[in-house]
Design a protein around this motif. Sequence first.
Motif, PDB file in Angstrom:
ATOM      1  N   ASP A  28      -0.486  14.674  -5.063  1.00  5.58           N
ATOM      2  CA  ASP A  28       0.041  13.824  -5.666  1.00  5.58           C
ATOM      3  C   ASP A  28       1.060  13.137  -5.289  1.00  5.58           C
ATOM      4  O   ASP A  28       1.014  12.095  -5.044  1.00  5.58           O
ATOM      5  N   GLY A  29       1.996  14.054  -4.118  1.00  2.83           N
ATOM      6  CA  GLY A  29       2.953  12.713  -4.044  1.00  2.83           C
ATOM      7  C   GLY A  29       1.900  11.901  -2.481  1.00  2.83           C
ATOM      8  O   GLY A  29       2.340  10.916  -3.018  1.00  2.83           O
ATOM      9  N   ILE A  30       1.357  12.542  -2.251  1.00  2.70           N
ATOM     10  CA  ILE A  30       0.501  12.091  -0.646  1.00  2.70           C
ATOM     11  C   ILE A  30      -0.340  11.296  -1.629  1.00  2.70           C
ATOM     12  O   ILE A  30      -0.047   9.087  -0.835  1.00  2.70           O
ATOM     13  N   LEU A  31      -0.971  10.950  -2.620  1.00  6.26           N
ATOM     14  CA  LEU A  31      -1.945   9.875  -3.317  1.00  6.26           C
ATOM     15  C   LEU A  31      -0.764   9.224  -3.615  1.00  6.26           C
ATOM     16  O   LEU A  31      -0.939   8.029  -3.669  1.00  6.26           O
ATOM     17  N   TYR A  32      -0.016   9.599  -4.237  1.00  2.00           N
ATOM     18  CA  TYR A  32       1.223   8.231  -4.870  1.00  2.00           C
ATOM     19  C   TYR A  32       1.379   7.277  -4.184  1.00  2.00           C
ATOM     20  O   TYR A  32       2.075   6.008  -3.826  1.00  2.00           O
ATOM     21  N   CYS A  33       2.276   8.256  -2.418  1.00  2.00           N
ATOM     22  CA  CYS A  33       2.885   6.713  -1.218  1.00  2.00           C
ATOM     23  C   CYS A  33       1.596   6.247  -0.915  1.00  2.00           C
ATOM     24  O   CYS A  33       2.137   5.200  -1.050  1.00  2.00           O
ATOM     25  N   ALA A  34       0.467   6.527  -0.666  1.00  2.00           N
ATOM     26  CA  ALA A  34      -0.810   5.847  -0.198  1.00  2.00           C
ATOM     27  C   ALA A  34      -1.057   4.413  -1.490  1.00  2.00           C
ATOM     28  O   ALA A  34      -0.740   3.508  -0.734  1.00  2.00           O
ATOM     29  N   GLN A  35      -0.827   4.906  -2.897  1.00  2.00           N
ATOM     30  CA  GLN A  35      -0.806   3.869  -3.541  1.00  2.00           C
ATOM     31  C   GLN A  35       0.374   2.831  -3.788  1.00  2.00           C
ATOM     32  O   GLN A  35      -0.097   1.537  -3.829  1.00  2.00           O
ATOM     33  N   ARG A  36       2.040   3.712  -3.692  1.00  2.00           N
ATOM     34  CA  ARG A  36       2.667   2.653  -3.612  1.00  2.00           C
ATOM     35  C   ARG A  36       2.613   1.395  -1.945  1.00  2.00           C
ATOM     36  O   ARG A  36       3.023   0.870  -2.324  1.00  2.00           O
ATOM     37  N   ILE A  37       2.316   2.502  -1.063  1.00  2.00           N
ATOM     38  CA  ILE A  37       2.573   1.823  -0.363  1.00  2.00           C
ATOM     39  C   ILE A  37       1.117   0.702   0.252  1.00  2.00           C
ATOM     40  O   ILE A  37       1.321  -1.105   0.265  1.00  2.00           O
ATOM     41  N   GLU A  38      -0.046   0.605  -0.871  1.00  2.00           N
ATOM     42  CA  GLU A  38      -0.685  -0.632  -0.781  1.00  2.00           C
ATOM     43  C   GLU A  38      -0.374  -0.636  -1.841  1.00  2.00           C
ATOM     44  O   GLU A  38      -0.616  -2.939  -1.454  1.00  2.00           O
ATOM     45  N   GLU A  39      -0.088  -0.806  -2.600  1.00  2.00           N
ATOM     46  CA  GLU A  39       0.950  -1.674  -3.720  1.00  2.00           C
ATOM     47  C   GLU A  39       1.585  -2.551  -3.032  1.00  2.00           C
ATOM     48  O   GLU A  39       1.994  -4.314  -2.891  1.00  2.00           O
ATOM     49  N   MET A  40       2.719  -2.273  -2.275  1.00  2.00           N
ATOM     50  CA  MET A  40       3.693  -2.935  -1.329  1.00  2.00           C
ATOM     51  C   MET A  40       2.919  -4.194  -0.668  1.00  2.00           C
ATOM     52  O   MET A  40       3.694  -4.879  -0.400  1.00  2.00           O
ATOM     53  N   LEU A  41       2.174  -3.493  -0.337  1.00  2.00           N
ATOM     54  CA  LEU A  41       1.412  -5.031   0.874  1.00  2.00           C
ATOM     55  C   LEU A  41       0.216  -5.891  -0.035  1.00  2.00           C
ATOM     56  O   LEU A  41       0.258  -6.638   1.029  1.00  2.00           O
ATOM     57  N   MET A  42       0.357  -5.286  -1.076  1.00  2.00           N
ATOM     58  CA  MET A  42      -0.368  -6.595  -1.718  1.00  2.00           C
ATOM     59  C   MET A  42       0.513  -7.614  -2.245  1.00  2.00           C
ATOM     60  O   MET A  42       0.918  -7.511  -2.796  1.00  2.00           O
ATOM     61  N   PHE A  43       0.257  -9.071  -1.891  1.00  2.00           N
ATOM     62  CA  PHE A  43       0.913  -9.786  -1.636  1.00  2.00           C
ATOM     63  C   PHE A  43       0.807 -10.351  -3.402  1.00  2.00           C
ATOM     64  O   PHE A  43       1.478 -11.494  -3.986  1.00  2.00           O
ATOM     65  N   PHE A  44      -0.171 -10.645  -4.228  1.00  2.00           N
ATOM     66  CA  PHE A  44      -0.638 -10.211  -5.362  1.00  2.00           C
ATOM     67  C   PHE A  44      -0.325 -10.100  -6.584  1.00  2.00           C
ATOM     68  O   PHE A  44       0.152  -9.832  -7.561  1.00  2.00           O
ATOM     69  N   THR A  45       0.024  -8.362  -5.982  1.00  2.00           N
ATOM     70  CA  THR A  45       0.717  -7.159  -7.163  1.00  2.00           C
ATOM     71  C   THR A  45       1.991  -8.092  -7.965  1.00  2.00           C
ATOM     72  O   THR A  45       3.052  -8.694  -7.058  1.00  2.00           O
ATOM     73  N   SER A  46       2.164  -8.170  -8.828  1.00  2.00           N
ATOM     74  CA  SER A  46       3.064  -8.559  -9.825  1.00  2.00           C
ATOM     75  C   SER A  46       5.065  -7.373  -9.724  1.00  2.00           C
ATOM     76  O   SER A  46       4.855  -6.474  -8.889  1.00  2.00           O
ATOM     77  N   HIS A  47       5.436  -8.798  -9.386  1.00  2.00           N
ATOM     78  CA  HIS A  47       6.741  -8.860  -9.126  1.00  2.00           C
ATOM     79  C   HIS A  47       7.600  -7.537 -10.000  1.00  2.00           C
ATOM     80  O   HIS A  47       8.629  -6.702  -9.357  1.00  2.00           O
ATOM     81  N   LEU A  48       7.025  -6.957 -10.909  1.00  2.00           N
ATOM     82  CA  LEU A  48       7.262  -6.239 -11.646  1.00  2.00           C
ATOM     83  C   LEU A  48       7.286  -4.516 -11.351  1.00  2.00           C
ATOM     84  O   LEU A  48       7.763  -3.584 -11.224  1.00  2.00           O
ATOM     85  N   TYR A  49       5.932  -4.693 -10.285  1.00  2.00           N
ATOM     86  CA  TYR A  49       5.971  -3.443  -9.834  1.00  2.00           C
ATOM     87  C   TYR A  49       5.779  -2.994  -8.712  1.00  2.00           C
ATOM     88  O   TYR A  49       5.294  -2.372  -7.657  1.00  2.00           O
TER      89      TYR A  49
END
Length: 142
Positions: free
Chosen positions: A16-37
């Motif tokens: 799960d750790g690798i999947l979580y890291c991949a999701q967090r990286i994608e989330e950080m790079l998306m300019f439209f992600t809510s600032h809460l996340y």
Amino acid sequence: MRFKVNGNWKDGFSHDGILYCAQRIEEMLMFFTSHLYKAPVLNTYLLIEEFITTYGLVKSGTIHESHLKIILDEFCDSLKNDIVIKEHFSASQIEYFSQHLNELSQENQEKFMVYLFHKFGSYPIWCGETVKKYANQEKDKC
């Protein structure tokens, strides 16, 4: 997360750790992600560098000293919640760093931040060790 990570993630994936890291990286790079996340842009170590740089700008009169308080508050919050720091320093040491910084004058805060910058000098290596430690853990789910 608003969007699903597209990739070859099979249901039987055991880390799960690798999947979580991949999701967090994608989330950080998306300019439209809510600032809460969004993840914080600067980690604890980089906040020290930001404080030291900003102190120089305040001392030269380029910016107002109120910026230092904002950075210091963010640093203290990050310090208390940083899992990498928690693995290398005890809770009492972390509390001491935070409390001591808030009691010092601005000039001495800058000196103490320089001290912490050197004390946390291996932070990038510690981050790699922490990622390896948690990424290799298997699922805890039933």
